[in-house]
Design a protein around this motif. Sequence first.
Motif, PDB file in Angstrom:
ATOM      1  N   HIS A   1      -4.832   0.082  -8.893  1.00 51.43           N
ATOM      2  CA  HIS A   1      -4.729  -1.348  -8.570  1.00 51.43           C
ATOM      3  C   HIS A   1      -3.853  -2.013  -9.632  1.00 51.43           C
ATOM      4  O   HIS A   1      -4.375  -2.619 -10.582  1.00 51.43           O
ATOM      5  N   PRO A   2      -2.531  -1.907  -9.507  1.00 60.00           N
ATOM      6  CA  PRO A   2      -1.640  -2.381 -10.574  1.00 60.00           C
ATOM      7  C   PRO A   2      -1.634  -3.892 -10.791  1.00 60.00           C
ATOM      8  O   PRO A   2      -1.094  -4.353 -11.795  1.00 60.00           O
ATOM      9  N   SER A   3      -2.249  -4.653  -9.920  1.00 62.31           N
ATOM     10  CA  SER A   3      -2.294  -6.097 -10.142  1.00 62.31           C
ATOM     11  C   SER A   3      -3.455  -6.488 -11.063  1.00 62.31           C
ATOM     12  O   SER A   3      -3.534  -7.637 -11.499  1.00 62.31           O
ATOM     13  N   ALA A   4      -4.339  -5.542 -11.392  1.00 59.34           N
ATOM     14  CA  ALA A   4      -5.436  -5.811 -12.329  1.00 59.34           C
ATOM     15  C   ALA A   4      -4.850  -5.930 -13.733  1.00 59.34           C
ATOM     16  O   ALA A   4      -4.194  -5.017 -14.218  1.00 59.34           O
TER      17      ALA A   4
ATOM     18  N   TYR B   1       0.838  -1.190   0.000  1.00 61.46           N
ATOM     19  CA  TYR B   1       0.000   0.000   0.000  1.00 61.46           C
ATOM     20  C   TYR B   1       0.876   1.244   0.000  1.00 61.46           C
ATOM     21  O   TYR B   1       1.907   1.300   0.681  1.00 61.46           O
ATOM     22  N   TRP B   2       0.432   2.255  -0.761  1.00 62.98           N
ATOM     23  CA  TRP B   2       1.102   3.547  -0.829  1.00 62.98           C
ATOM     24  C   TRP B   2       0.022   4.611  -0.938  1.00 62.98           C
ATOM     25  O   TRP B   2      -1.017   4.392  -1.583  1.00 62.98           O
ATOM     26  N   SER B   3       0.221   5.773  -0.309  1.00 64.85           N
ATOM     27  CA  SER B   3      -0.744   6.862  -0.466  1.00 64.85           C
ATOM     28  C   SER B   3      -0.050   8.206  -0.347  1.00 64.85           C
ATOM     29  O   SER B   3       1.031   8.325   0.251  1.00 64.85           O
ATOM     30  N   GLU B   4      -0.706   9.197  -0.934  1.00 68.84           N
ATOM     31  CA  GLU B   4      -0.189  10.555  -0.915  1.00 68.84           C
ATOM     32  C   GLU B   4      -1.338  11.491  -1.283  1.00 68.84           C
ATOM     33  O   GLU B   4      -2.287  11.086  -1.953  1.00 68.84           O
ATOM     34  N   SER B   5      -1.251  12.721  -0.874  1.00 66.65           N
ATOM     35  CA  SER B   5      -2.213  13.733  -1.270  1.00 66.65           C
ATOM     36  C   SER B   5      -1.475  14.735  -2.148  1.00 66.65           C
ATOM     37  O   SER B   5      -0.401  15.205  -1.775  1.00 66.65           O
TER      38      SER B   5
ATOM     39  N   GLU C   1      -1.765  18.201  -5.021  1.00 61.13           N
ATOM     40  CA  GLU C   1      -2.565  19.313  -5.482  1.00 61.13           C
ATOM     41  C   GLU C   1      -2.751  19.191  -6.999  1.00 61.13           C
ATOM     42  O   GLU C   1      -1.791  19.048  -7.750  1.00 61.13           O
ATOM     43  N   VAL C   2      -3.999  19.218  -7.429  1.00 60.23           N
ATOM     44  CA  VAL C   2      -4.342  19.182  -8.841  1.00 60.23           C
ATOM     45  C   VAL C   2      -5.231  20.395  -9.082  1.00 60.23           C
ATOM     46  O   VAL C   2      -6.331  20.485  -8.545  1.00 60.23           O
ATOM     47  N   GLY C   3      -4.731  21.334  -9.864  1.00 58.99           N
ATOM     48  CA  GLY C   3      -5.462  22.583 -10.038  1.00 58.99           C
ATOM     49  C   GLY C   3      -5.470  23.324  -8.719  1.00 58.99           C
ATOM     50  O   GLY C   3      -4.428  23.583  -8.121  1.00 58.99           O
ATOM     51  N   ASP C   4      -6.652  23.595  -8.199  1.00 62.99           N
ATOM     52  CA  ASP C   4      -6.767  24.302  -6.927  1.00 62.99           C
ATOM     53  C   ASP C   4      -7.347  23.432  -5.823  1.00 62.99           C
ATOM     54  O   ASP C   4      -7.911  23.920  -4.858  1.00 62.99           O
ATOM     55  N   GLN C   5      -7.213  22.118  -5.972  1.00 63.72           N
ATOM     56  CA  GLN C   5      -7.748  21.198  -4.963  1.00 63.72           C
ATOM     57  C   GLN C   5      -6.751  20.084  -4.676  1.00 63.72           C
ATOM     58  O   GLN C   5      -5.839  19.831  -5.452  1.00 63.72           O
ATOM     59  N   TYR C   6      -6.944  19.443  -3.545  1.00 68.76           N
ATOM     60  CA  TYR C   6      -6.119  18.292  -3.186  1.00 68.76           C
ATOM     61  C   TYR C   6      -6.876  17.010  -3.499  1.00 68.76           C
ATOM     62  O   TYR C   6      -8.082  16.917  -3.277  1.00 68.76           O
ATOM     63  N   VAL C   7      -6.147  16.043  -4.026  1.00 71.67           N
ATOM     64  CA  VAL C   7      -6.700  14.745  -4.377  1.00 71.67           C
ATOM     65  C   VAL C   7      -5.898  13.685  -3.629  1.00 71.67           C
ATOM     66  O   VAL C   7      -4.666  13.716  -3.627  1.00 71.67           O
ATOM     67  N   ASP C   8      -6.611  12.759  -2.996  1.00 74.45           N
ATOM     68  CA  ASP C   8      -5.951  11.650  -2.307  1.00 74.45           C
ATOM     69  C   ASP C   8      -5.651  10.548  -3.316  1.00 74.45           C
ATOM     70  O   ASP C   8      -6.549  10.082  -4.017  1.00 74.45           O
ATOM     71  N   LEU C   9      -4.394  10.166  -3.400  1.00 75.44           N
ATOM     72  CA  LEU C   9      -3.951   9.099  -4.291  1.00 75.44           C
ATOM     73  C   LEU C   9      -3.592   7.882  -3.457  1.00 75.44           C
ATOM     74  O   LEU C   9      -3.039   8.023  -2.363  1.00 75.44           O
ATOM     75  N   SER C  10      -3.879   6.709  -3.972  1.00 75.62           N
ATOM     76  CA  SER C  10      -3.432   5.486  -3.302  1.00 75.62           C
ATOM     77  C   SER C  10      -3.140   4.419  -4.346  1.00 75.62           C
ATOM     78  O   SER C  10      -3.642   4.462  -5.470  1.00 75.62           O
ATOM     79  N   MET C  11      -2.310   3.490  -3.953  1.00 72.95           N
ATOM     80  CA  MET C  11      -1.958   2.350  -4.784  1.00 72.95           C
ATOM     81  C   MET C  11      -1.935   1.149  -3.859  1.00 72.95           C
ATOM     82  O   MET C  11      -1.359   1.217  -2.768  1.00 72.95           O
ATOM     83  N   SER C  12      -2.612   0.077  -4.260  1.00 72.83           N
ATOM     84  CA  SER C  12      -2.620  -1.107  -3.410  1.00 72.83           C
ATOM     85  C   SER C  12      -2.518  -2.377  -4.240  1.00 72.83           C
ATOM     86  O   SER C  12      -2.987  -2.442  -5.372  1.00 72.83           O
ATOM     87  N   VAL C  13      -1.871  -3.352  -3.644  1.00 69.89           N
ATOM     88  CA  VAL C  13      -1.747  -4.684  -4.224  1.00 69.89           C
ATOM     89  C   VAL C  13      -2.141  -5.657  -3.122  1.00 69.89           C
ATOM     90  O   VAL C  13      -1.494  -5.707  -2.073  1.00 69.89           O
TER      91      VAL C  13
ATOM     92  N   GLY D   1       0.815 -10.664  -7.395  1.00 67.99           N
ATOM     93  CA  GLY D   1       2.093 -10.116  -7.834  1.00 67.99           C
ATOM     94  C   GLY D   1       1.919  -8.815  -8.583  1.00 67.99           C
ATOM     95  O   GLY D   1       0.853  -8.514  -9.112  1.00 67.99           O
ATOM     96  N   VAL D   2       2.991  -8.064  -8.611  1.00 68.97           N
ATOM     97  CA  VAL D   2       3.005  -6.816  -9.361  1.00 68.97           C
ATOM     98  C   VAL D   2       4.401  -6.642  -9.940  1.00 68.97           C
ATOM     99  O   VAL D   2       5.403  -6.868  -9.266  1.00 68.97           O
TER     100      VAL D   2
END
Length: 166
Positions: free
Chosen positions: A123-126, A20-24, A26-38, A43-44
Amino acid sequence: MALEHDYFGLIEEQPGGGLYWSESVEVGDQYVDLSMSVPRGEGVSDEDLDIAAALLQALEGLDLRAREDMLSAVDDRESDVSVFVVQAVEEYGDGIEDLFVDHSGDLDVDLIRSLVLTRVAVHPSASSDTEAFVDLEFALDPDSSDLALLVSLSRSVTPVSITIVE
């Protein structure tokens, strides 16, 4: 087992397994929560992580693609996008137009253009085009309502599904 990647950095294994990885960001004038999970046991590859990173680095284009998919679904009055529009109108009533960033006179178009991208999960394992590789969550007014739309796209950025999240 931890993985190292140029974009994600060190990706730690979670206590129950899986990565699992996450970060917030800024895109334009707002914050977006990003995550990546396996999930545990899946496998990935480095290529999978590179594709996930490329999608996250191209968020504005990904956002536009998801909005185009939502607009395409509006014509189907049984779609979750149409149901979302009806529920949003019921929830906000005449005040809904106060939330619009654009006023073209087309309620569906104005509402979709005004949605706020709040979360992106990769979801990089998809591996197939029928599985969600990336989910984008949109809300009209995320601070005052739990009503949201989840647009799922495949590895090749084709629509997998669009569903209401409540």
